[in-house]
Design a protein around this motif. Structure first.
Motif, PDB file in Angstrom:
ATOM      1  N   LEU A  87     -81.972  25.784  -3.988  1.00 23.98           N
ATOM      2  CA  LEU A  87     -80.873  25.719  -3.027  1.00 23.98           C
ATOM      3  C   LEU A  87     -80.790  24.339  -2.373  1.00 23.98           C
ATOM      4  O   LEU A  87     -81.819  23.679  -2.139  1.00 23.98           O
ATOM      5  CB  LEU A  87     -81.027  26.806  -1.972  1.00 23.98           C
ATOM      6  CG  LEU A  87     -80.627  28.210  -2.467  1.00 23.98           C
ATOM      7  CD1 LEU A  87     -81.209  29.291  -1.570  1.00 23.98           C
ATOM      8  CD2 LEU A  87     -79.105  28.315  -2.519  1.00 23.98           C
ATOM      9  N   LYS A  88     -79.564  23.955  -2.070  1.00 25.29           N
ATOM     10  CA  LYS A  88     -79.275  22.668  -1.458  1.00 25.29           C
ATOM     11  C   LYS A  88     -78.558  22.883  -0.125  1.00 25.29           C
ATOM     12  O   LYS A  88     -77.907  23.911   0.054  1.00 25.29           O
ATOM     13  CB  LYS A  88     -78.375  21.847  -2.383  1.00 25.29           C
ATOM     14  CG  LYS A  88     -78.902  21.643  -3.785  1.00 25.29           C
ATOM     15  CD  LYS A  88     -77.890  20.927  -4.656  1.00 25.29           C
ATOM     16  CE  LYS A  88     -78.398  20.734  -6.072  1.00 25.29           C
ATOM     17  NZ  LYS A  88     -77.390  20.032  -6.928  1.00 25.29           N
ATOM     18  N   PRO A  89     -78.634  21.923   0.769  1.00 23.14           N
ATOM     19  CA  PRO A  89     -77.907  22.077   2.042  1.00 23.14           C
ATOM     20  C   PRO A  89     -76.413  22.343   1.837  1.00 23.14           C
ATOM     21  O   PRO A  89     -75.803  23.085   2.620  1.00 23.14           O
ATOM     22  CB  PRO A  89     -78.160  20.743   2.738  1.00 23.14           C
ATOM     23  CG  PRO A  89     -79.496  20.306   2.230  1.00 23.14           C
ATOM     24  CD  PRO A  89     -79.513  20.744   0.783  1.00 23.14           C
ATOM     25  N   GLU A  90     -75.839  21.794   0.798  1.00 23.78           N
ATOM     26  CA  GLU A  90     -74.411  22.005   0.548  1.00 23.78           C
ATOM     27  C   GLU A  90     -74.089  23.423   0.065  1.00 23.78           C
ATOM     28  O   GLU A  90     -72.918  23.780  -0.073  1.00 23.78           O
ATOM     29  CB  GLU A  90     -73.870  20.978  -0.444  1.00 23.78           C
ATOM     30  CG  GLU A  90     -74.656  20.842  -1.724  1.00 23.78           C
ATOM     31  CD  GLU A  90     -75.660  19.688  -1.665  1.00 23.78           C
ATOM     32  OE1 GLU A  90     -76.333  19.528  -0.626  1.00 23.78           O
ATOM     33  OE2 GLU A  90     -75.769  18.958  -2.680  1.00 23.78           O
ATOM     34  N   ASP A  91     -75.113  24.231  -0.186  1.00 23.22           N
ATOM     35  CA  ASP A  91     -74.873  25.641  -0.506  1.00 23.22           C
ATOM     36  C   ASP A  91     -74.690  26.484   0.756  1.00 23.22           C
ATOM     37  O   ASP A  91     -74.381  27.674   0.667  1.00 23.22           O
ATOM     38  CB  ASP A  91     -76.053  26.212  -1.307  1.00 23.22           C
ATOM     39  CG  ASP A  91     -76.194  25.594  -2.682  1.00 23.22           C
ATOM     40  OD1 ASP A  91     -77.343  25.293  -3.080  1.00 23.22           O
ATOM     41  OD2 ASP A  91     -75.158  25.400  -3.358  1.00 23.22           O
ATOM     42  N   THR A  92     -74.886  25.886   1.916  1.00 24.19           N
ATOM     43  CA  THR A  92     -74.717  26.607   3.177  1.00 24.19           C
ATOM     44  C   THR A  92     -73.289  27.099   3.328  1.00 24.19           C
ATOM     45  O   THR A  92     -72.335  26.324   3.223  1.00 24.19           O
ATOM     46  CB  THR A  92     -75.090  25.693   4.353  1.00 24.19           C
ATOM     47  OG1 THR A  92     -76.481  25.371   4.276  1.00 24.19           O
ATOM     48  CG2 THR A  92     -74.802  26.380   5.685  1.00 24.19           C
ATOM     49  N   ALA A  93     -73.141  28.398   3.550  1.00 23.47           N
ATOM     50  CA  ALA A  93     -71.818  29.024   3.655  1.00 23.47           C
ATOM     51  C   ALA A  93     -71.993  30.507   3.935  1.00 23.47           C
ATOM     52  O   ALA A  93     -73.110  31.040   3.853  1.00 23.47           O
ATOM     53  CB  ALA A  93     -71.028  28.844   2.358  1.00 23.47           C
ATOM     54  N   VAL A  94     -70.890  31.163   4.225  1.00 19.27           N
ATOM     55  CA  VAL A  94     -70.852  32.614   4.204  1.00 19.27           C
ATOM     56  C   VAL A  94     -70.496  33.030   2.779  1.00 19.27           C
ATOM     57  O   VAL A  94     -69.518  32.535   2.213  1.00 19.27           O
ATOM     58  CB  VAL A  94     -69.827  33.185   5.199  1.00 19.27           C
ATOM     59  CG1 VAL A  94     -69.776  34.708   5.094  1.00 19.27           C
ATOM     60  CG2 VAL A  94     -70.181  32.755   6.622  1.00 19.27           C
ATOM     61  N   TYR A  95     -71.298  33.905   2.220  1.00 18.33           N
ATOM     62  CA  TYR A  95     -71.104  34.358   0.850  1.00 18.33           C
ATOM     63  C   TYR A  95     -70.495  35.757   0.860  1.00 18.33           C
ATOM     64  O   TYR A  95     -70.983  36.655   1.552  1.00 18.33           O
ATOM     65  CB  TYR A  95     -72.429  34.365   0.101  1.00 18.33           C
ATOM     66  CG  TYR A  95     -72.872  32.988  -0.325  1.00 18.33           C
ATOM     67  CD1 TYR A  95     -73.296  32.050   0.621  1.00 18.33           C
ATOM     68  CD2 TYR A  95     -72.850  32.603  -1.661  1.00 18.33           C
ATOM     69  CE1 TYR A  95     -73.681  30.772   0.247  1.00 18.33           C
ATOM     70  CE2 TYR A  95     -73.237  31.331  -2.049  1.00 18.33           C
ATOM     71  CZ  TYR A  95     -73.646  30.427  -1.084  1.00 18.33           C
ATOM     72  OH  TYR A  95     -74.027  29.163  -1.464  1.00 18.33           O
ATOM     73  N   TYR A  96     -69.437  35.909   0.090  1.00 13.56           N
ATOM     74  CA  TYR A  96     -68.721  37.174  -0.014  1.00 13.56           C
ATOM     75  C   TYR A  96     -68.751  37.669  -1.454  1.00 13.56           C
ATOM     76  O   TYR A  96     -68.589  36.871  -2.381  1.00 13.56           O
ATOM     77  CB  TYR A  96     -67.261  36.998   0.383  1.00 13.56           C
ATOM     78  CG  TYR A  96     -67.013  36.506   1.775  1.00 13.56           C
ATOM     79  CD1 TYR A  96     -66.959  35.143   2.055  1.00 13.56           C
ATOM     80  CD2 TYR A  96     -66.809  37.403   2.825  1.00 13.56           C
ATOM     81  CE1 TYR A  96     -66.716  34.682   3.338  1.00 13.56           C
ATOM     82  CE2 TYR A  96     -66.562  36.948   4.109  1.00 13.56           C
ATOM     83  CZ  TYR A  96     -66.515  35.594   4.361  1.00 13.56           C
ATOM     84  OH  TYR A  96     -66.268  35.147   5.633  1.00 13.56           O
ATOM     85  N   CYS A  97     -68.889  38.978  -1.629  1.00 17.09           N
ATOM     86  CA  CYS A  97     -68.633  39.522  -2.950  1.00 17.09           C
ATOM     87  C   CYS A  97     -67.267  40.213  -2.940  1.00 17.09           C
ATOM     88  O   CYS A  97     -66.802  40.674  -1.897  1.00 17.09           O
ATOM     89  CB  CYS A  97     -69.725  40.479  -3.424  1.00 17.09           C
ATOM     90  SG  CYS A  97     -69.941  41.983  -2.477  1.00 17.09           S
ATOM     91  N   ALA A  98     -66.655  40.221  -4.088  1.00 14.80           N
ATOM     92  CA  ALA A  98     -65.312  40.752  -4.223  1.00 14.80           C
ATOM     93  C   ALA A  98     -65.203  41.508  -5.541  1.00 14.80           C
ATOM     94  O   ALA A  98     -65.835  41.127  -6.533  1.00 14.80           O
ATOM     95  CB  ALA A  98     -64.288  39.625  -4.177  1.00 14.80           C
ATOM     96  N   ALA A  99     -64.382  42.529  -5.542  1.00 14.22           N
ATOM     97  CA  ALA A  99     -64.214  43.366  -6.724  1.00 14.22           C
ATOM     98  C   ALA A  99     -62.752  43.467  -7.101  1.00 14.22           C
ATOM     99  O   ALA A  99     -61.866  43.518  -6.243  1.00 14.22           O
ATOM    100  CB  ALA A  99     -64.774  44.771  -6.472  1.00 14.22           C
TER     101      ALA A  99
END
Length: 123
Positions: A87-99
């Protein structure tokens, strides 16, 4: 129609790993393609990884995560996993799954969303 709940986010140092889970309730989960998106502050929601239904034979990853992230599904558990390594600092985010019944690589293509889970990578 399924409902989605993400889990597994947290704070990790750069180079570390996290595994996100997207658990679904409702019927016909295996029929749905599942995609992960992420959204950092001030940025648009972007596609991360996706997996087809029902067998998961087709997967796709954004160029920014290729070789680091892996997506898989366990239909018996109604769950899709996103394994995130290096993991990298630029991976920082809110992660959502979607269907959706279609394979969604653009946020507007997916009809069903979870509430999101925060991933923070410190340098």
């Amino acid at each position: 129609q399924v409902q989605l709940v993400e889990s597994g986010g947290g704070l990790v140092q750069a180079g570390g790993s996290l595994r996100l889970s997207c658990a679904a309730s409702g019927s016909a989960f295996s029929s749905y393609a599942i995609s992960w998106f992420r959204q950092a502050p001030g940025k648009e929601r972007e596609f991360v990884s996706g997996i087809s239904g029902p067998s998961g034979s087709f997967t796709r990853h954004a160029d920014s995560v290729k070789g680091r992230f892996t997506i898989s599904r366990d239909n018996a558990k109604n769950t899709v996993y996103l394994q995130m390594n290096s993991l990298k600092p630029e991976d920082t985010a809110v992660y959502y799954c979607a269907a959706d019944l279609r394979f969604a690589t653009i946020a507007t293509m997916a009809r069903i969303w979870g509430q999101g889970t925060q991933v923070t990578v410190s340098s």
